[in-house]
Structures are given as C-alpha cells and as structure tokens.
Design an enzyme around this catalytic site. Structure first.
Site, PDB file in Angstrom:
ATOM      1  N   GLU A 193      -8.215  13.400 101.950  1.00 11.44           N
ATOM      2  CA  GLU A 193      -7.709  13.660 103.308  1.00 11.44           C
ATOM      3  C   GLU A 193      -9.012  14.556 103.985  1.00 11.44           C
ATOM      4  O   GLU A 193      -8.937  14.543 104.947  1.00 11.44           O
ATOM      5  CB  GLU A 193      -6.415  14.187 103.493  1.00 11.44           C
ATOM      6  CG  GLU A 193      -5.887  14.349 104.736  1.00 11.44           C
ATOM      7  CD  GLU A 193      -6.268  15.617 105.540  1.00 11.44           C
ATOM      8  OE1 GLU A 193      -6.220  15.555 106.729  1.00 11.44           O
ATOM      9  OE2 GLU A 193      -6.644  16.596 104.974  1.00 11.44           O
ATOM     10  N   HIS A 251      -8.043  26.683 104.628  1.00 10.39           N
ATOM     11  CA  HIS A 251      -9.258  26.620 104.159  1.00 10.39           C
ATOM     12  C   HIS A 251     -10.120  27.650 103.657  1.00 10.39           C
ATOM     13  O   HIS A 251     -11.383  27.543 103.725  1.00 10.39           O
ATOM     14  CB  HIS A 251     -10.343  25.673 105.251  1.00 10.39           C
ATOM     15  CG  HIS A 251      -9.792  24.269 105.615  1.00 10.39           C
ATOM     16  ND1 HIS A 251     -10.594  23.561 106.274  1.00 10.39           N
ATOM     17  CD2 HIS A 251      -8.526  23.573 105.365  1.00 10.39           C
ATOM     18  CE1 HIS A 251      -9.871  22.257 106.424  1.00 10.39           C
ATOM     19  NE2 HIS A 251      -8.751  22.369 105.585  1.00 10.39           N
TER      20      HIS A 251
END
Length: 469
Positions: A334, A432
């Site tokens: 993804e 992230h």
C-alpha cells in the site's frame, strides 16, 4: 459458560432479524421497512460490543498485534520481513478457523535505503537526522557536498530558480494538513531537479516532532533528472530556515546508499466467512500488512489490519454466519501507492456487481467517532441507521467520503466504501517514523474500533438486500 448461553440466545433472536420484511416481492421495501430490519440487529450488535469491549475477546486485537509487531518488525515492500509477515498471517488466519484462507500473488516494488547520513558543515558541524524517501536514488559513493537553498514553497523555489543550480534544496514548508502538505514529499525532488538542484531535503510531513524524520514514497518523472531526496526533522528544517533568513551560508554533506531492485513477488492475504444465502456477494474489510522500514508499523497499518481480522473472529466466536460472504483482505505494498490493491482490483473487477461495500481502516485505531462513507444518498441513509446500533459505545457519526488508497479503485467505479474515523490528533506525530510502535496503540481504543468495524460489516453482510448504488 456465559458465551455458550450467549450463542444459544442469539439463535433464538426474533425471526425477522436480518430478513426481508417485504410482504410481497412485487412491492419494494420502504425506508421504514429497512429501519425495522436494522432495528432487528440490536441484540446482535450488543452481543458483538459486549464480546469485543468487555468479554473474552477484550484486548485480543491489541495482543495479537503486539505479538505480530514484536516478532516481525517493520515490513517494507519487497523485504524479507514482509514475506515473513505474510507467512505469519496465513498461518494465524488458518489457526483461527477462518475459511478460504489463501494468498493472491502480486508483484511489488523493492527499494532499500542502505546507509545514509547528512552533516551540516557550515556554519558549524551538526548531524542532521534524515530518512531517505522511497524510490530515491543514491548519492555518488563519495556523497554530495553543496551549499543549501532553503525555500518555504514551490512558488518560492520557482521565483529563486536562478539560485538553485548546484545546490541542495531544503524545503521548510509549513504543515497545514497531510493532504495538502504531502506534495512536498512526493514532488519535492522533481521540482528541485527542474531548477538544477543536486539533491533535496524535505521537512517531514508531521504535525509534531521530537527531532524525528518521517519517511514516505516519492515520485520521479521520466523527463526530469533523478536526484537523491530525504526527509529531515522539523527542527533541522526550521533551524536552517532561520540561518538562511539571517544570510548565513549553509553547507551540507549528504550520503545515501539507496538502491532499487527488480520488482519482487508478494501476496495479498485473504480469509473469509462464507455467506449462508448469497455467498457470491462480498462485504470486504481490510487494512494493509506492509509498512515502512522504521518503527514497527503498529499504527500504520497494523491496527487497521488487525481490527479487520478481529471482525471475522468476533463473528465466528458468536456462531454467526451472515447471508453474504465477509472477506478479509490484508493488502501488500500500500505504501508504494496501493500496488497490491490495484492488482486485486484488476483480478476481481469482473465481479464488481457482487461487491456490496469495501471497507478499509488505514488512519489509526485510536478512539473511534464513526465512519467515513462514500456512496449514494440512499446507501448513506441506511449506513446512518446502522450506526445507531453503536449508540451503546457512542460511535454513531457518518462523515462525508471514505478514505483508503486500497479501496479507491472500487469506489471510483460506484461501489460503496467506508473507512474508520477516529481521533487523529496524534496520528501524524508517529506516521512513517521510528515512533510508530506498539507504544502508540491503546487496547481499549482498539476494542472500540473492532466493535464498530464488526457491527457495521456484519449487518451490511446480513441484510436481505445489498446497499443501493
């Protein structure tokens, strides 16, 4: 013993629950009929909530995720860790007694960051915290040493284009929101290269920082030179901006060993509870199994993947079998732009008329507030009514527009879509970054998210008619 009785009790629920209330097939259902049908699920919804929030399944999705994240770690596309994660989940879903557990092959990008560091040499020595951005090229082996040009926007870069040649462009763009600000991460290298820069460093797309760089995917363009690019911490971007504003010359040495390999084999991971009456019709719940190569990928998107698994587990534990097939998909790649989901769509789109709704949780599993929904006005009215079943945990809101890279393909073609909405106030603190670990997750909040996800997916899967398009 309590749950043996509960399962027995559910089997004695009123006969109209989940069944068509149509008096005659020649008469279409009124919305009042649909409201009555949904009201028939009140006891089942309470049983799901009780099991997920207070019962033997309490904290299960959190504990499963913790074991997984601690065992496997981060799961970058193309990595051995992602391969191990897929094998782990394939086995775990089989052991959970789910049906049609299988893997669907996908080709995914394989990029590795290698060794990387950055050092400010002028006006003083300072180690700059960096994370290379996905698909970045490497620097030459000796690295790049160059003067810095700091800009706050693409407009400023273009206005100062004559100053950029041969320099490292540092973007100190303010964080507005993720959707508006992420363009600097994805396009920063291309825009800098167009004006002759030798590298770009992008202020992390984060709402809060403790000297923590936040990585992510970026995109090159075929007709533009490829220059190395990395994210830096908010603190370092702001410091260099202040220095630049004072007229101070800044020189940085950057070294990156990033490398792109040929695409690697991977898999979307699938499991089901097969429908009792319309098995060919699908209610899809999902999250993505891959993550970035930092932290543990617990929040993005371990939480979403594991509450989606939990939805099937809770339904199975209660001895329920909806009329339609409830399908779990754990997407691969993804983070590289929905690569696994795109290939899944291409493989299954010929059956698009049988997809009732596609659901994805990929924005955290913090305290839930409701669902984002994309679909027709009539479908929205039905979803609004379904959400009233979640009044016991005060999660009843339906917001405009479902979000989810992996379900966008289906929604663009008219399939209703839903995404979990929760408290995002801290999501981009950890997104992230090395901070995306199990420490971010809260078991009580995951219980609530699992309850929401399960009630909605089960009721839609069990209603007599599919959502109108």
């Amino acid at each position: 013993m309590k749950y043996v009785f509960l399962i027995f009790f559910i089997n004695l629920l009123p006969q109209y629950a989940g069944k068509s209330l149509r008096r005659d097939d020649s008469y279409p259902k009124t919305f009042e009929d649909i409201k009555n049908e949904i009201a028939g699920y009140t006891d089942i919804a309470k049983a799901i909530i009780d099991l997920a929030v207070h019962g033997k399944a309490q904290n299960r999705s959190y504990e499963r995720l913790a074991l997984f994240a601690d065992t496997i770690g981060p799961r970058l596309s193309g990595s051995k860790n992602l391969d191990a994660a897929i094998k782990y989940m394939f086995s775990a879903l089989q052991e959970d007694g789910l049906e049609n557990v299988h893997l669907e092959p996908v080709k995914v990008p394989h990029w590795e960051r290698g060794e990387e560091f950055a050092m400010m040499l002028e006006p003083r020595n300072h180690s700059i915290a960096i994370l290379g951005l996905g698909s970045s090229v490497a620097t030459p082996p000796e690295g790049i040493t160059a003067e810095v040009l700091v800009v706050a926007s693409f407009d400023e870069l273009h206005k100062r284009a004559q100053e950029a040649k041969g320099k490292i462009v540092v973007y100190n763009e303010p964080f507005i929101n993720y959707g508006e600000t992420v363009c600097y991460r994805s396009q920063g290298a291309v825009e800098a290269a167009k004006v002759g820069a030798v590298a770009s460093l992008i202020r992390s797309v984060a709402s809060f920082s403790i000297h923590s760089p936040h990585t992510g995917w970026q995109n090159y363009q075929p007709d533009v030179p490829r220059i190395p690019t990395a994210c830096i911490s908010v603190e370092d971007a702001e410091m260099m901006s202040r220095m630049s504003f004072r007229g101070t010359k800044i020189v940085v040495h950057l070294k990156m060993g990033a490398k792109t390999y040929p695409d690697s084999p991977s898999f979307n991971t699938v499991a089901e509870i097969v429908g009792s009456k319309y098995p060919e019709q699908i209610v899809l719940v999902s999250g993505h199994l891959d993550s970035w190569d930092v932290g543990q990928g617990a929040m993005d998107d371990g939480g979403g993947a594991f509450i989606s698994w939990e939805a099937l587990s809770l339904i199975k534990d209660l001895g329920l079998r909806p009329k339609r097939t409830l399908r779990l998909v754990l997407w691969t790649a993804e983070e590289q732009g929905g690569i696994g989901a795109e290939q899944y769509y291409q493989l299954h789109k010929e059956n698009i008329s049988n997809f009732d709704i596609v659901m994805e949780s990929d924005e955290g599993t913090f305290k839930p507030s409701g669902l984002g929904f994309t679909g027709s006005a009539k479908a929205r009215d039905i979803v609004n009514e379904i959400m009233t079943l979640l009044l016991p945990i005060n999660v009843t809101n339906v917001y405009d527009n479902a979000d989810g890279t992996d379900i966008d393909y289906w929604m663009r073609d008219g399939v209703p879509g839903a995404s979990l909405r929760d408290d995002l106030s801290k999501y981009f603190w950890f997104h992230h970054s090395q901070g995306d670990t199990m420490t971010v997750q809260d078991p009580n909040q995951m219980n609530l998210c699992a309850a929401v996800w399960t009630v909605v997916s089960y009721v839609i899967a069990d209603m007599e008619e599919m959502l109108p398009r």
